[in-house]
Write a protein that holds these residues in place. Structure first.
Motif, PDB file in Angstrom:
ATOM      1  N   VAL A  20      -4.088   7.483   2.739  1.00 16.52           N
ATOM      2  CA  VAL A  20      -4.065   6.285   3.586  1.00 16.52           C
ATOM      3  C   VAL A  20      -4.248   6.678   5.048  1.00 16.52           C
ATOM      4  O   VAL A  20      -5.052   6.073   5.774  1.00 16.52           O
ATOM      5  CB  VAL A  20      -2.753   5.493   3.396  1.00 16.52           C
ATOM      6  N   ASN A  78      -3.549   0.654  -3.642  1.00 11.70           N
ATOM      7  CA  ASN A  78      -2.124   0.968  -3.744  1.00 11.70           C
ATOM      8  C   ASN A  78      -1.842   2.186  -4.619  1.00 11.70           C
ATOM      9  O   ASN A  78      -0.693   2.551  -4.827  1.00 11.70           O
ATOM     10  CB  ASN A  78      -1.307  -0.240  -4.203  1.00 11.70           C
ATOM     11  N   VAL A 133       0.834  -1.198   0.000  1.00 14.51           N
ATOM     12  CA  VAL A 133       0.000   0.000   0.000  1.00 14.51           C
ATOM     13  C   VAL A 133       0.873   1.255   0.000  1.00 14.51           C
ATOM     14  O   VAL A 133       0.525   2.252  -0.617  1.00 14.51           O
ATOM     15  CB  VAL A 133      -0.958   0.001   1.215  1.00 14.51           C
TER      16      VAL A 133
END
Length: 123
Positions: free
Chosen positions: A111, A104, A74
């Motif tokens: 994130v 990703n 990721v």
């Protein structure tokens, strides 16, 4: 009788200066890459990327989470991710346990935001 000493000392100095220059170049390059990873919008892949299921348990430390994110693909680098989280003043207490669907092609900031928003996870 000792005419070889100046030549040897000159060679030693050349080798030492060469190593010093190479070390400075190495440190500058990796310092630049680290800062770029921290401050730029770094992604593992370009859009649309691939969805990855990621789970966080209550026992995971922030370093563990960063290591797992790197292992899952990721994020590019856990250390620059931790630095970016520190700049964003992200605390481990703000990350909820659960399963997340991450991509990703997400930036570090995306994130971090997904992990710190309570509606970001699937129960």
């Amino acid at each position: 009788m000792n005419s070889w000493k100046p030549a040897v000392m000159t060679s030693v100095y050349i080798v030492l200066y060469s190593l010093l220059v190479l070390s400075v170049v190495f440190l500058c390059y990796h310092g630049y890459r680290f800062c770029y990873d921290v401050f730029a919008d770094v992604r593992v892949e370009q859009q649309p990327g691939e969805d990855i299921t990621f789970s966080v348990s209550s026992a995971d430390s922030f370093r563990d989470i960063a290591a797992k994110l790197q292992d899952k693909g990721v994020i590019c680098d856990r250390y620059s991710f931790l630095a970016r989280a520190g700049i964003m003043k992200t605390d481990r207490n703000k990350i909820y346990s659960g399963k997340y669907i991450l991509n990703n092609s997400m930036t570090y900031e995306q994130v971090i935001n997904r992990l710190t928003v309570s509606e970001g996870f699937d129960k």
